[in-house]
Scaffold this motif. Structure first.
Motif, PDB file in Angstrom:
ATOM      1  N   GLN A   1       0.834  -1.201   0.000  1.00 39.24           N
ATOM      2  CA  GLN A   1       0.000   0.000   0.000  1.00 39.24           C
ATOM      3  C   GLN A   1       0.868   1.250   0.000  1.00 39.24           C
ATOM      4  O   GLN A   1       0.535   2.244  -0.647  1.00 39.24           O
ATOM      5  N   GLY A   2       1.988   1.220   0.686  1.00 33.29           N
ATOM      6  CA  GLY A   2       2.894   2.365   0.702  1.00 33.29           C
ATOM      7  C   GLY A   2       3.447   2.666  -0.683  1.00 33.29           C
ATOM      8  O   GLY A   2       3.576   3.829  -1.081  1.00 33.29           O
TER       9      GLY A   2
ATOM     10  N   SER B   1       2.901   6.009  -3.058  1.00 35.55           N
ATOM     11  CA  SER B   1       4.004   6.751  -3.680  1.00 35.55           C
ATOM     12  C   SER B   1       3.798   6.895  -5.180  1.00 35.55           C
ATOM     13  O   SER B   1       4.008   7.965  -5.745  1.00 35.55           O
ATOM     14  N   ILE B   2       3.396   5.828  -5.836  1.00 33.98           N
ATOM     15  CA  ILE B   2       3.218   5.848  -7.290  1.00 33.98           C
ATOM     16  C   ILE B   2       2.103   6.810  -7.689  1.00 33.98           C
ATOM     17  O   ILE B   2       2.236   7.584  -8.630  1.00 33.98           O
ATOM     18  N   PHE B   3       0.967   6.764  -6.954  1.00 33.46           N
ATOM     19  CA  PHE B   3      -0.188   7.567  -7.322  1.00 33.46           C
ATOM     20  C   PHE B   3      -0.250   8.907  -6.602  1.00 33.46           C
ATOM     21  O   PHE B   3      -1.206   9.660  -6.774  1.00 33.46           O
ATOM     22  N   HIS B   4       0.772   9.209  -5.788  1.00 31.19           N
ATOM     23  CA  HIS B   4       0.861  10.480  -5.061  1.00 31.19           C
ATOM     24  C   HIS B   4      -0.402  10.734  -4.228  1.00 31.19           C
ATOM     25  O   HIS B   4      -1.046  11.772  -4.344  1.00 31.19           O
ATOM     26  N   ILE B   5      -0.739   9.747  -3.389  1.00 31.92           N
ATOM     27  CA  ILE B   5      -1.883   9.862  -2.487  1.00 31.92           C
ATOM     28  C   ILE B   5      -1.428   9.519  -1.076  1.00 31.92           C
ATOM     29  O   ILE B   5      -0.347   8.956  -0.882  1.00 31.92           O
ATOM     30  N   THR B   6      -2.256   9.837  -0.097  1.00 31.66           N
ATOM     31  CA  THR B   6      -1.902   9.532   1.285  1.00 31.66           C
ATOM     32  C   THR B   6      -2.367   8.125   1.640  1.00 31.66           C
ATOM     33  O   THR B   6      -3.358   7.635   1.087  1.00 31.66           O
ATOM     34  N   PRO B   7      -1.677   7.470   2.566  1.00 32.15           N
ATOM     35  CA  PRO B   7      -2.118   6.143   3.005  1.00 32.15           C
ATOM     36  C   PRO B   7      -3.531   6.176   3.591  1.00 32.15           C
ATOM     37  O   PRO B   7      -4.308   5.248   3.390  1.00 32.15           O
ATOM     38  N   GLY B   8      -3.874   7.258   4.292  1.00 29.25           N
ATOM     39  CA  GLY B   8      -5.212   7.365   4.862  1.00 29.25           C
ATOM     40  C   GLY B   8      -6.294   7.392   3.793  1.00 29.25           C
ATOM     41  O   GLY B   8      -7.356   6.787   3.944  1.00 29.25           O
TER      42      GLY B   8
END
Length: 137
Positions: free
Chosen positions: A66-67, A71-78
């Protein structure tokens, strides 16, 4: 002294995830490689290019964490966790139905209503046979 018994079992580095065999070794002979160990592999440039081509063509599968996805999609883990949770709770179904409705309209426009209904009937029969709800002839 007794000789050591050699067993042919999977090494501790082999795990099964989502139906794909994953290794933390060099990935030879496996269907999938975990993205978590990808950076630690001692592959040459040629090997990395070959594996990337295998993933791109669908010959191999790469399980990303998930991390790494964040990173790939430039989104937050939340945000990713919230979306996964929403999908598990059935949210997003309306969007899926709207897409299906659009696709069905395109099919009806292409082949006609009678042909589309015949296709849907065939699909329903096949699903019933697969589920054991419809006796095979």
């Amino acid at each position: 002294m007794l000789p050591n018994l050699h067993l042919n079992t999977a090494s501790p580095g082999v795990k099964i995830s989502s139906g794909h065999t994953t290794t933390n070794g060099n990935g030879n002979g496996s269907d999938a490689v975990s993205g978590r160990g990808l950076a630690h592999r001692k592959w040459t440039l040629t090997e990395r290019i070959a594996y990337a081509a295998d993933v791109a063509t669908g010959m191999k599968h790469l399980d990303l964490s998930q991390g790494q996805l964040c990173s790939i999609f430039h989104i937050t883990p939340g945000a990713l966790r919230a979306e996964i949770k929403a999908r598990a709770n059935g949210n997003g179904r309306e969007e899926m139905l709207a897409d299906a409705r659009t696709n069905l309209r395109e099919i009806v426009d292409e082949v006609g209503l009678d042909a589309a209904m015949n296709l849907l009937s065939e699909m329903e029969t096949q699903l019933q046979i697969q589920c054991g709800l419809y006796p095979m002839k």
